[in-house]
Design a protein around this motif. Structure first.
Motif, PDB file in Angstrom:
ATOM      1  N   GLY A   1      87.250  58.381  27.480  1.00 13.65           N
ATOM      2  CA  GLY A   1      87.008  57.417  28.565  1.00 13.65           C
ATOM      3  C   GLY A   1      85.936  56.396  28.210  1.00 13.65           C
TER       4      GLY A   1
ATOM      5  N   THR B   1      86.942  52.491  28.839  1.00 16.60           N
ATOM      6  CA  THR B   1      87.145  52.198  30.270  1.00 16.60           C
ATOM      7  C   THR B   1      85.796  52.133  30.977  1.00 16.60           C
ATOM      8  OG1 THR B   1      89.174  53.485  30.120  1.00 16.60           O
ATOM      9  CG2 THR B   1      88.351  53.004  32.341  1.00 16.60           C
TER      10      THR B   1
ATOM     11  N   LYS C   1      83.368  49.222  29.639  1.00 18.31           N
ATOM     12  CA  LYS C   1      83.754  47.914  30.186  1.00 18.31           C
ATOM     13  C   LYS C   1      83.152  47.725  31.568  1.00 18.31           C
ATOM     14  CE  LYS C   1      88.190  47.919  28.375  1.00 18.31           C
ATOM     15  NZ  LYS C   1      89.583  48.299  28.627  1.00 18.31           N
ATOM     16  N   GLN C   2      83.248  48.769  32.404  1.00 13.44           N
ATOM     17  CA  GLN C   2      82.751  48.649  33.780  1.00 13.44           C
ATOM     18  C   GLN C   2      81.233  48.594  33.835  1.00 13.44           C
ATOM     19  OE1 GLN C   2      84.641  51.054  36.749  1.00 13.44           O
ATOM     20  NE2 GLN C   2      86.633  50.919  35.755  1.00 13.44           N
TER      21      GLN C   2
ATOM     22  N   GLU D   1      98.289  57.166  30.589  1.00 13.99           N
ATOM     23  CA  GLU D   1      98.094  55.749  30.287  1.00 13.99           C
ATOM     24  C   GLU D   1      99.322  55.185  29.535  1.00 13.99           C
ATOM     25  OE1 GLU D   1      94.496  55.207  28.005  1.00 13.99           O
ATOM     26  OE2 GLU D   1      95.104  53.207  27.374  1.00 13.99           O
TER      27      GLU D   1
ATOM     28  N   ILE E   1      86.563  58.086  36.833  1.00  9.47           N
ATOM     29  CA  ILE E   1      85.964  56.956  36.108  1.00  9.47           C
ATOM     30  C   ILE E   1      84.729  56.449  36.873  1.00  9.47           C
ATOM     31  CG2 ILE E   1      86.368  54.552  35.395  1.00  9.47           C
ATOM     32  CD1 ILE E   1      89.356  55.420  35.009  1.00  9.47           C
TER      33      ILE E   1
END
Ligand code: CDP
Ligand code: CDP
Length: 221
Positions: free
Chosen positions: A16, A19, A22-23, A157, A205
């Protein structure tokens, strides 16, 4: 102005990292740098030019001839051609750890990554970011999850993207890649003593992002 920092996120395949990275970068207003995409790009270029993956010198030639560009939309271009999807292919995944095991290839990649991290204000993910690329990163995270959970996540995914995906084969590929990454001689995948380990097996996430934002806030004081 508050001083900008570097956040290093390492860990095994499909934990992860990208993902979440990026956040976190978005929330901080920082630049996200996906170092895996760099190793995937040279692997893709080598496979396409039918280079011998056992020939380190030849691979280094491929790297030197490759104009690699990664933009803010996280698209990847090799010599002006958009290869964003191509670098995620199964064939690239199967071969990338071999290409990434060579000292000369890693040296050049690390040089480029260090240039990108020089100004701080970055969240960089990979395998050796906290241990080699930015050893003085202010925040270092080592993100893990069980192999079963990681394979499940990647499988889901793939299906969502309409890519062919066989769960058992995917799990084997992920485990084999982790083994190669952990056993290589040059900057192997391993948790540094100063990295905070985050087991995300049962976390969403959002929960992982929040946990890392808390760690960053604690650092900033
Ligand atoms: O996203 P996924 O976990 O599938 O892999 P990735 O982050 O795109 O990285 C692909 C491969 O590149 C890894 O399995 C490593 O062999 C290599 N890699 C590396 O050696 N060092 C890094 N800093 C990043 C990736
Ligand atoms: O970058 P890395 O290979 O470590 O993993 P990723 O590509 O960011 O994440 C693999 C998949 O797991 C993505 O589809 C994420 O949406 C998903 N994921 C998740 O379901 N739960 C988490 N806590 C983190 C990621």
């Amino acid at each position: 102005m508050v001083k900008e920092i570097a956040v290093a996120i390492d860990g095994p395949a499909a934990a992860g990292k990208s993902t979440v990275a990026k956040q976190v970068a978005k929330e901080l207003g920082y630049t996200y740098i996906d170092t895996g995409a760099m190793y995937r790009s040279i692997t893709f270029a080598a496979l396409e030019s039918k280079a011998d993956l056992n020939n380190e010198e030849k691979l280094l030639d491929v790297l030197h001839q490759m104009d690699l560009e990664m933009n803010e939309k996280l698209q990847v271009f090799i010599n002006g051609r958009d290869v964003t999807n191509e670098i995620r292919s199964e064939e690239v995944s199967r071969n990338v750890s071999k290409v990434a095991s060579y000292a000369s290839i890693r040296k050049e990649m690390v040089r480029r990554q260090q240039l990108m991290a020089k100004k701080r204000g970055v969240v960089m993910d990979g395998r050796d970011i906290g241990t080699h690329v930015i050893p003085d990163a202010e925040v270092k995270i080592f993100m893990i999850a069980s192999a079963d959970e990681r394979a499940k996540r990647r499988h889901k995914e793939n299906k969502e993207k309409g890519f062919p995906s066989d769960f058992n084969q995917l799990k084997k590929e992920i485990e084999e890649r982790d083994r190669l990454d952990m056993e290589r001689e040059v900057s192997p995948l391993k948790k540094g003593d100063d990295a905070i380990e985050l087991d995300t097996t049962s976390l969403s996430i959002r929960e992982v992002v929040e946990e890392i934002m808390q760690i960053i806030k604690r650092y900033k004081g």
